[in-house]
Motif scaffolding. Structure first.
Motif, PDB file in Angstrom:
ATOM      1  N   LEU A 138       0.885  -1.107   0.079  1.00  0.00           N
ATOM      2  CA  LEU A 138       0.173   0.024  -0.048  1.00  0.00           C
ATOM      3  C   LEU A 138       0.835   1.114  -0.045  1.00  0.00           C
ATOM      4  O   LEU A 138       1.694   1.281   0.779  1.00  0.00           O
ATOM      5  CB  LEU A 138      -1.045   0.111   1.385  1.00  0.00           C
ATOM      6  CG  LEU A 138      -1.955   1.243   1.497  1.00  0.00           C
ATOM      7  CD1 LEU A 138      -2.966   1.563   0.207  1.00  0.00           C
ATOM      8  CD2 LEU A 138      -2.396   1.194   2.880  1.00  0.00           C
TER       9      LEU A 138
ATOM     10  N   LYS B 191      -0.916  -2.385  -4.261  1.00  0.00           N
ATOM     11  CA  LYS B 191      -2.300  -3.043  -4.248  1.00  0.00           C
ATOM     12  C   LYS B 191      -3.088  -1.730  -3.895  1.00  0.00           C
ATOM     13  O   LYS B 191      -4.437  -1.834  -4.113  1.00  0.00           O
ATOM     14  CB  LYS B 191      -2.332  -3.877  -3.364  1.00  0.00           C
ATOM     15  CG  LYS B 191      -3.662  -4.658  -3.331  1.00  0.00           C
ATOM     16  CD  LYS B 191      -3.692  -5.860  -4.624  1.00  0.00           C
ATOM     17  CE  LYS B 191      -4.774  -6.577  -4.444  1.00  0.00           C
ATOM     18  NZ  LYS B 191      -5.002  -7.393  -5.974  1.00  0.00           N
ATOM     19  N   GLY B 192      -2.585  -0.701  -3.461  1.00  0.00           N
ATOM     20  CA  GLY B 192      -3.459   0.392  -3.059  1.00  0.00           C
ATOM     21  C   GLY B 192      -2.731   1.939  -3.008  1.00  0.00           C
ATOM     22  O   GLY B 192      -1.427   1.710  -3.037  1.00  0.00           O
ATOM     23  N   TYR B 193      -3.237   2.708  -2.886  1.00  0.00           N
ATOM     24  CA  TYR B 193      -2.550   4.203  -2.887  1.00  0.00           C
ATOM     25  C   TYR B 193      -3.410   5.256  -2.019  1.00  0.00           C
ATOM     26  O   TYR B 193      -4.964   5.536  -2.292  1.00  0.00           O
ATOM     27  CB  TYR B 193      -2.606   4.750  -4.262  1.00  0.00           C
ATOM     28  CG  TYR B 193      -1.553   6.018  -4.463  1.00  0.00           C
ATOM     29  CD1 TYR B 193      -0.555   5.607  -5.119  1.00  0.00           C
ATOM     30  CD2 TYR B 193      -2.058   7.229  -4.364  1.00  0.00           C
ATOM     31  CE1 TYR B 193       0.441   6.722  -5.255  1.00  0.00           C
ATOM     32  CE2 TYR B 193      -1.139   8.248  -4.252  1.00  0.00           C
ATOM     33  CZ  TYR B 193       0.182   7.899  -4.954  1.00  0.00           C
ATOM     34  OH  TYR B 193       1.255   9.064  -5.180  1.00  0.00           O
TER      35      TYR B 193
ATOM     36  N   ALA C 105      -7.929   1.175   4.158  1.00  0.00           N
ATOM     37  CA  ALA C 105      -7.027   1.082   2.970  1.00  0.00           C
ATOM     38  C   ALA C 105      -6.137  -0.253   3.228  1.00  0.00           C
ATOM     39  O   ALA C 105      -6.439  -1.352   2.673  1.00  0.00           O
ATOM     40  CB  ALA C 105      -5.973   1.872   2.653  1.00  0.00           C
TER      41      ALA C 105
ATOM     42  N   LYS D  49      -8.811  -3.046   3.505  1.00  0.00           N
ATOM     43  CA  LYS D  49      -9.167  -3.695   2.218  1.00  0.00           C
ATOM     44  C   LYS D  49      -7.820  -4.299   1.428  1.00  0.00           C
ATOM     45  O   LYS D  49      -8.485  -5.240   0.910  1.00  0.00           O
ATOM     46  CB  LYS D  49      -9.641  -2.326   1.263  1.00  0.00           C
ATOM     47  CG  LYS D  49     -10.840  -1.560   2.040  1.00  0.00           C
ATOM     48  CD  LYS D  49     -12.194  -2.587   1.858  1.00  0.00           C
ATOM     49  CE  LYS D  49     -13.338  -1.750   2.182  1.00  0.00           C
ATOM     50  NZ  LYS D  49     -14.570  -2.353   2.081  1.00  0.00           N
ATOM     51  N   VAL D  50      -6.826  -3.769   1.315  1.00  0.00           N
ATOM     52  CA  VAL D  50      -5.799  -4.427   0.496  1.00  0.00           C
ATOM     53  C   VAL D  50      -5.556  -6.116   1.018  1.00  0.00           C
ATOM     54  O   VAL D  50      -5.281  -6.936   0.469  1.00  0.00           O
ATOM     55  CB  VAL D  50      -4.636  -3.710   0.498  1.00  0.00           C
ATOM     56  CG1 VAL D  50      -4.870  -2.464  -0.376  1.00  0.00           C
ATOM     57  CG2 VAL D  50      -3.888  -3.444   1.576  1.00  0.00           C
TER      58      VAL D  50
ATOM     59  N   ARG E 198      -8.309  -3.954  -4.497  1.00  0.00           N
ATOM     60  CA  ARG E 198      -7.471  -2.699  -4.684  1.00  0.00           C
ATOM     61  C   ARG E 198      -8.166  -1.391  -3.945  1.00  0.00           C
ATOM     62  O   ARG E 198      -9.366  -1.419  -3.690  1.00  0.00           O
ATOM     63  CB  ARG E 198      -7.185  -2.429  -6.105  1.00  0.00           C
ATOM     64  CG  ARG E 198      -6.481  -3.528  -6.889  1.00  0.00           C
ATOM     65  CD  ARG E 198      -5.910  -2.997  -8.097  1.00  0.00           C
ATOM     66  NE  ARG E 198      -5.049  -3.865  -8.781  1.00  0.00           N
ATOM     67  CZ  ARG E 198      -4.413  -3.564  -9.810  1.00  0.00           C
ATOM     68  NH1 ARG E 198      -4.372  -2.263 -10.394  1.00  0.00           N
ATOM     69  NH2 ARG E 198      -3.567  -4.573 -10.173  1.00  0.00           N
ATOM     70  N   TYR E 199      -7.278  -0.545  -3.508  1.00  0.00           N
ATOM     71  CA  TYR E 199      -7.887   0.735  -2.922  1.00  0.00           C
ATOM     72  C   TYR E 199      -7.143   1.844  -3.306  1.00  0.00           C
ATOM     73  O   TYR E 199      -5.922   2.037  -3.115  1.00  0.00           O
ATOM     74  CB  TYR E 199      -7.957   0.275  -1.137  1.00  0.00           C
ATOM     75  CG  TYR E 199      -8.713   1.589  -0.456  1.00  0.00           C
ATOM     76  CD1 TYR E 199      -9.710   1.314   0.107  1.00  0.00           C
ATOM     77  CD2 TYR E 199      -7.838   2.958  -0.184  1.00  0.00           C
ATOM     78  CE1 TYR E 199     -10.308   2.465   0.736  1.00  0.00           C
ATOM     79  CE2 TYR E 199      -8.651   4.016   0.489  1.00  0.00           C
ATOM     80  CZ  TYR E 199      -9.723   3.650   0.993  1.00  0.00           C
ATOM     81  OH  TYR E 199     -10.374   4.643   1.457  1.00  0.00           O
ATOM     82  N   ILE E 200      -7.999   2.786  -3.544  1.00  0.00           N
ATOM     83  CA  ILE E 200      -7.154   4.333  -4.184  1.00  0.00           C
ATOM     84  C   ILE E 200      -8.192   5.155  -3.315  1.00  0.00           C
ATOM     85  O   ILE E 200      -9.441   5.211  -3.080  1.00  0.00           O
ATOM     86  CB  ILE E 200      -7.592   4.374  -5.522  1.00  0.00           C
ATOM     87  CG1 ILE E 200      -6.737   3.384  -6.292  1.00  0.00           C
ATOM     88  CG2 ILE E 200      -6.870   5.828  -5.895  1.00  0.00           C
ATOM     89  CD1 ILE E 200      -6.969   3.636  -7.900  1.00  0.00           C
TER      90      ILE E 200
ATOM     91  N   THR F   5     -10.093  -5.552  -9.924  1.00  0.00           N
ATOM     92  CA  THR F   5     -10.570  -6.219  -8.652  1.00  0.00           C
ATOM     93  C   THR F   5     -11.249  -7.324  -8.895  1.00  0.00           C
ATOM     94  O   THR F   5     -11.391  -7.749 -10.048  1.00  0.00           O
ATOM     95  CB  THR F   5     -11.520  -5.319  -7.703  1.00  0.00           C
ATOM     96  OG1 THR F   5     -12.727  -5.087  -8.535  1.00  0.00           O
ATOM     97  CG2 THR F   5     -10.999  -3.871  -7.672  1.00  0.00           C
TER      98      THR F   5
END
Length: 218
Positions: free
Chosen positions: A83, A103-105, A118, A121-122, A127-129, A202
């Motif tokens: 992340l 996987k996320g940002y 986040a 979720k990851v 995926r998490y934005i 996803t």
């Protein structure tokens, strides 16, 4: 989520930032052990030593920097969950980080609950934005909903297709691994490859593609 706590590796070259995020994350009941390093060159070694569930990493660091660190860690363990948290909210940074294997940002300006969400979720394979920057990514990696059945079969190897169908039906990586007599990390690697080939973000995207192709019923 199950009761297992999430172990985290923090990567940032500023001690004050690491301390702040350590305090923030440790206040969450689902967070377990937190370790940290101050530069990308140390990440692969620390990852091997502490086996974190999620790596929370800055992009702007001296030395090899965040993007190269992500690439090296993904080569070491393709199933690594990374992340990114960064001061940059421009879409180009998000896209490059995700293409490198994140996987996320989230941004460092995000509310505390955003980072916590986040991480959660990851860890669940999503995926998490950061919602604050998501509107600027309208054209970012749209799912390949226009693919035809034959094209999917052509794109995916037989084993990838097996994993794709089961994942699209809602099975977890552990359940897919048990059904196909594969290791969990092997299935995780397959899922990453499948999403890349089908241009999906996803598991929900995979399900939508499978429904559109008539592989599974809606």
């Amino acid at each position: 989520m199950n009761d297992k706590k999430i172990d985290v590796l923090l990567v940032d070259d500023h001690a004050v930032v690491r301390a702040g995020f350590r305090m923030l994350l440790s206040s969450q009941a689902f967070i377990g052990q937190i370790t940290d390093v101050d530069r990308g060159e140390l990440v692969c070694h620390e990852y091997e030593r502490s086996h974190p569930d999620v790596v929370v990493m800055d992009l702007s660091m001296p030395g090899i920097g965040g993007l190269e660190t992500i690439r090296r860690l993904k080569r070491q363990d393709p199933a690594a969950i990374i992340l990114v948290y960064s001061i940059h909210d421009e879409s180009v940074y998000v896209e490059r980080a995700m293409q490198a294997g994140a996987k996320g940002y989230v941004t460092k300006n995000s509310a505390a609950e955003v980072l916590a969400e986040a991480v959660s979720k990851v860890m669940q394979g999503q995926r998490y934005i950061d919602p604050e920057i998501l509107p600027g990514l309208d054209d970012f990696k749209q799912p390949a909903a226009t693919l035809h059945y034959g094209e999917v079969v052509e794109l995916l190897s037989p084993r990838e297709f097996d994993v794709f169908c089961r994942t699209a039906k809602g099975l977890t990586a552990h359940e897919v691994a048990a059904e196909l007599h594969l290791g969990y990390k092997t299935v995780a690697n397959y899922n990453t490859t499948i999403k890349n080939k089908l241009n999906a973000n996803t598991t929900a995207d995979l399900a939508n593609i499978a429904v559109a192709l008539g592989i599974i019923k809606p």
